[in-house]
Design a protein around this motif. Structure first.
Motif, PDB file in Angstrom:
ATOM      1  N   GLN A 197      17.426 -12.747  -4.650  1.00 55.71           N
ATOM      2  CA  GLN A 197      17.234 -13.927  -3.804  1.00 55.71           C
ATOM      3  C   GLN A 197      17.073 -13.533  -2.340  1.00 55.71           C
ATOM      4  N   VAL A 198      17.882 -12.581  -1.863  1.00 60.63           N
ATOM      5  CA  VAL A 198      17.820 -12.180  -0.457  1.00 60.63           C
ATOM      6  C   VAL A 198      16.475 -11.530  -0.136  1.00 60.63           C
ATOM      7  N   THR A 199      16.019 -10.620  -0.979  1.00 59.78           N
ATOM      8  CA  THR A 199      14.755  -9.932  -0.706  1.00 59.78           C
ATOM      9  C   THR A 199      13.579 -10.914  -0.717  1.00 59.78           C
ATOM     10  N   ARG A 200      13.593 -11.857  -1.628  1.00 63.90           N
ATOM     11  CA  ARG A 200      12.500 -12.847  -1.655  1.00 63.90           C
ATOM     12  C   ARG A 200      12.506 -13.710  -0.398  1.00 63.90           C
ATOM     13  N   ASP A 201      13.685 -14.084   0.058  1.00 64.51           N
ATOM     14  CA  ASP A 201      13.764 -14.881   1.288  1.00 64.51           C
ATOM     15  C   ASP A 201      13.258 -14.084   2.488  1.00 64.51           C
ATOM     16  N   LEU A 202      13.603 -12.798   2.556  1.00 69.38           N
ATOM     17  CA  LEU A 202      13.166 -11.970   3.669  1.00 69.38           C
ATOM     18  C   LEU A 202      11.659 -11.771   3.656  1.00 69.38           C
ATOM     19  N   VAL A 203      11.098 -11.540   2.492  1.00 69.03           N
ATOM     20  CA  VAL A 203       9.641 -11.376   2.390  1.00 69.03           C
ATOM     21  C   VAL A 203       8.931 -12.656   2.796  1.00 69.03           C
ATOM     22  N   HIS A 204       9.478 -13.798   2.421  1.00 70.96           N
ATOM     23  CA  HIS A 204       8.883 -15.078   2.815  1.00 70.96           C
ATOM     24  C   HIS A 204       8.915 -15.236   4.332  1.00 70.96           C
ATOM     25  N   ARG A 205       9.983 -14.792   4.982  1.00 70.32           N
ATOM     26  CA  ARG A 205      10.078 -14.893   6.433  1.00 70.32           C
ATOM     27  C   ARG A 205       9.165 -13.889   7.123  1.00 70.32           C
ATOM     28  N   LEU A 206       8.967 -12.724   6.511  1.00 70.63           N
ATOM     29  CA  LEU A 206       8.098 -11.715   7.110  1.00 70.63           C
ATOM     30  C   LEU A 206       6.627 -12.091   7.004  1.00 70.63           C
ATOM     31  N   GLY A 251       0.812  -1.201   0.000  1.00 76.16           N
ATOM     32  CA  GLY A 251       0.000   0.000   0.000  1.00 76.16           C
ATOM     33  C   GLY A 251       0.848   1.253   0.000  1.00 76.16           C
ATOM     34  N   ASP A 252       0.377   2.292   0.710  1.00 72.90           N
ATOM     35  CA  ASP A 252       1.084   3.563   0.728  1.00 72.90           C
ATOM     36  C   ASP A 252       2.294   3.537   1.647  1.00 72.90           C
ATOM     37  N   THR A 253       2.117   3.051   2.864  1.00 73.84           N
ATOM     38  CA  THR A 253       3.213   3.079   3.832  1.00 73.84           C
ATOM     39  C   THR A 253       3.388   1.713   4.478  1.00 73.84           C
ATOM     40  N   LEU A 254       4.586   1.500   4.999  1.00 73.80           N
ATOM     41  CA  LEU A 254       4.925   0.273   5.720  1.00 73.80           C
ATOM     42  C   LEU A 254       4.875   0.592   7.210  1.00 73.80           C
ATOM     43  N   SER A 255       3.910  -0.006   7.897  1.00 75.60           N
ATOM     44  CA  SER A 255       3.694   0.347   9.305  1.00 75.60           C
ATOM     45  C   SER A 255       4.566  -0.483  10.254  1.00 75.60           C
ATOM     46  N   ASN A 256       4.760  -1.766   9.969  1.00 78.73           N
ATOM     47  CA  ASN A 256       5.545  -2.625  10.869  1.00 78.73           C
ATOM     48  C   ASN A 256       6.999  -2.722  10.403  1.00 78.73           C
ATOM     49  N   TRP A 257       7.590  -1.564  10.117  1.00 77.63           N
ATOM     50  CA  TRP A 257       8.932  -1.560   9.552  1.00 77.63           C
ATOM     51  C   TRP A 257       9.991  -1.991  10.577  1.00 77.63           C
ATOM     52  N   GLN A 258       9.719  -1.810  11.874  1.00 76.39           N
ATOM     53  CA  GLN A 258      10.711  -2.226  12.880  1.00 76.39           C
ATOM     54  C   GLN A 258      10.978  -3.719  12.802  1.00 76.39           C
ATOM     55  N   ARG A 259       9.918  -4.499  12.603  1.00 77.17           N
ATOM     56  CA  ARG A 259      10.092  -5.948  12.489  1.00 77.17           C
ATOM     57  C   ARG A 259      10.863  -6.302  11.211  1.00 77.17           C
ATOM     58  N   ALA A 260      10.566  -5.587  10.126  1.00 74.72           N
ATOM     59  CA  ALA A 260      11.282  -5.846   8.875  1.00 74.72           C
ATOM     60  C   ALA A 260      12.780  -5.566   9.028  1.00 74.72           C
ATOM     61  N   VAL A 261      13.120  -4.494   9.750  1.00 74.92           N
ATOM     62  CA  VAL A 261      14.529  -4.177   9.984  1.00 74.92           C
ATOM     63  C   VAL A 261      15.187  -5.257  10.833  1.00 74.92           C
ATOM     64  N   ASP A 262      14.499  -5.697  11.886  1.00 73.32           N
ATOM     65  CA  ASP A 262      15.066  -6.723  12.769  1.00 73.32           C
ATOM     66  C   ASP A 262      15.294  -8.036  12.029  1.00 73.32           C
ATOM     67  N   VAL A 263      14.316  -8.453  11.218  1.00 77.97           N
ATOM     68  CA  VAL A 263      14.438  -9.698  10.463  1.00 77.97           C
ATOM     69  C   VAL A 263      15.580  -9.591   9.452  1.00 77.97           C
ATOM     70  N   ALA A 264      15.714  -8.430   8.804  1.00 83.04           N
ATOM     71  CA  ALA A 264      16.773  -8.247   7.817  1.00 83.04           C
ATOM     72  C   ALA A 264      18.147  -8.305   8.471  1.00 83.04           C
ATOM     73  N   ARG A 265      18.295  -7.675   9.622  1.00 78.59           N
ATOM     74  CA  ARG A 265      19.599  -7.653  10.276  1.00 78.59           C
ATOM     75  C   ARG A 265      20.003  -9.010  10.817  1.00 78.59           C
ATOM     76  N   GLU A 266      19.038  -9.902  11.019  1.00 79.43           N
ATOM     77  CA  GLU A 266      19.359 -11.251  11.468  1.00 79.43           C
ATOM     78  C   GLU A 266      19.929 -12.107  10.340  1.00 79.43           C
ATOM     79  N   ASP A 267      19.723 -11.703   9.108  1.00 85.31           N
ATOM     80  CA  ASP A 267      20.207 -12.458   7.948  1.00 85.31           C
ATOM     81  C   ASP A 267      21.702 -12.171   7.760  1.00 85.31           C
ATOM     82  N   ALA A 268      22.507 -13.228   7.662  1.00 88.21           N
ATOM     83  CA  ALA A 268      23.957 -13.068   7.528  1.00 88.21           C
ATOM     84  C   ALA A 268      24.353 -12.435   6.206  1.00 88.21           C
ATOM     85  N   ARG A 269      23.479 -12.486   5.219  1.00 91.73           N
ATOM     86  CA  ARG A 269      23.791 -11.916   3.917  1.00 91.73           C
ATOM     87  C   ARG A 269      23.563 -10.413   3.868  1.00 91.73           C
TER      88      ARG A 269
END
Length: 413
Positions: free
Chosen positions: A235-244, A72-90
């Protein structure tokens, strides 16, 4: 050392003195034509690859390798997206951002893209902090309504550090009608990325200031990612979206700038094809020299045939001789190309000093030196093309030699 008879004769013809000096001249022209073509191709493609690498590095220094945004217009749960991304070693870094288009008004008006960031997190995803020429990125504190401008954008607006800039983002519906959203920002810094699209069209503010201006609460446009290997962005973005979980929009640097990279690749390909015509001209000279050699060696061919050499053997004689001309030209071309490529900048500086000219002005090319990126794959491809053309150029003269009738050739000897 034992060698096949056709190869031995072909090599002997290569270094034998010719009765006809014109044939030797054409053979030398063939070698030089192939060598010059290979040299020019190696140097040109190395410079073009260098410019492509320079553009890509400067661009990726300011944009994310990949982004995750809401459907949509904005991403509201962005804190979780940042946390999940930083957990990825890649993932090397992750930071939220807000992007919007605005009209900036200083002494003059200029449209620009306004990017809202968290200054403490920005170093994880871009080189903006190291691109600052005046001020510091840390001056973008919440509530200060400071703004950082690209160098060319500041010049077009006619403002400097300490001046005010009016930012107009969108219209808001009120009882009095549509009213534009205006906010006065203070210029706290200026950056120079060395890439015109950013230096001319980008302004940076604090994330919370942009959220207040746009009235989007705690929402953001998305999360920007920097990866250890940017070629694995999809590949990384698709994996992160699948985890989110949920529905997200993903993009990466190759998609967002696909048209530009296609244009650069097409330009390099077309210039490579055009410069290959130099090698083709050398190959035509090789055909002419081989045809003349076959005519000059009619009696020798007839004697070889009477001694038992087959038509296929005769073909091999002249194919070996012609191919060796191509090999010599290619080796000389590779050597010359490498020497010219690695010394090209010194040559340009010598020309500039001798004639008092500037061949690569910094305000046009945004580089302080000549970028060179010599790729082994380009050298191998150029050498392969040159050798292939030289080999193909020997086929017709060799066929003509194989069809020589011994009796006809010896009739007037």
């Amino acid at each position: 050392m034992l060698r096949p008879i056709p190869a031995a004769i072909g090599l002997r013809y290569l270094r034998a003195k010719r009765r006809n000096g014109f044939i030797s001249f054409i053979s030398l022209a063939s070698i030089l034509g192939i060598a010059i073509g290979v040299t020019v191709l190696i140097t040109t493609l190395a410079v073009m690859s260098g410019f492509q690498k320079e553009i890509r590095d400067r661009m990726l220094g300011m944009v994310a390798h990949a982004t995750i945004s809401a459907d949509g217009d904005t991403l509201s749960n962005w804190q979780r997206a940042v946390d999940v991304a930083r957990e990825d070693a890649r993932v090397a870094g992750a930071a939220p951002y807000v992007d919007t288009q605005a009209l900036l008004r200083g002494r003059r008006n200029e449209p620009a893209a306004v990017r809202a960031i968290v200054p403490e997190d920005e170093a994880q995803v871009s080189d903006l902090a190291t691109s600052m020429v005046i001020g510091k990125l840390e001056d973008l504190q919440p509530g200060t309504f400071n703004i950082v401008l690209g160098r060319e954008l500041a010049l077009w607006l006619g403002v400097g550090v300490g001046d005010s800039v009016i930012v107009t983002t969108d219209f808001q519906v009120t009882p009095m009608g549509a009213v534009p959203q205006l906010k006065r920002f203070t210029v706290s810094g200026i950056f120079e990325a060395g890439y015109q699209d950013f230096d001319r069209r980008l302004a940076v503010v604090n994330l919370s200031d942009a959220q207040r201006l746009l009235r989007i609460g705690d929402g953001v446009t998305g999360v920007r990612l920097k990866l250890h290997d940017m070629d694995r962005a999809q590949q990384v973005t698709r994996d992160l979206v699948h985890r989110l979980g949920g529905v997200y929009r993903v993009s990466d640097w190759s998609i967002e700038n696909a048209n530009m990279f296609r244009a650069l690749k097409l330009e390099k390909t077309m210039i490579g094809i055009l410069l290959s015509l130099i090698i083709v001209m050398g190959s035509f000279n090789l055909v002419a020299s081989q045809v003349s050699l076959v005519t000059d060696k009619q009696a020798d061919i007839a004697i070889l045939r009477t001694l038992g050499l087959t038509p296929g053997g005769v073909m091999q004689v002249f194919m070996v001789q012609g191919t060796m001309i191509g090999v010599i030209g290619t080796i000389l071309g590779i050597t010359g190309g490498l020497l010219l490529t690695f010394n090209l900048e010194h040559i340009l500086r010598a020309i500039e000093g001798a004639f008092g000219v500037v061949l690569m002005p910094e305000d046009v090319y945004y580089v302080t030196g000549l970028p060179i990126d010599l790729q082994v794959s380009d050298v191998v491809m150029i050498a392969s093309v040159a050798l292939l053309m030289a080999f193909l150029a020997t086929i017709y003269p060799a066929l003509r030699a194989a069809r020589t009738a011994p009796a006809e050739a010896l009739r007037y000897e």
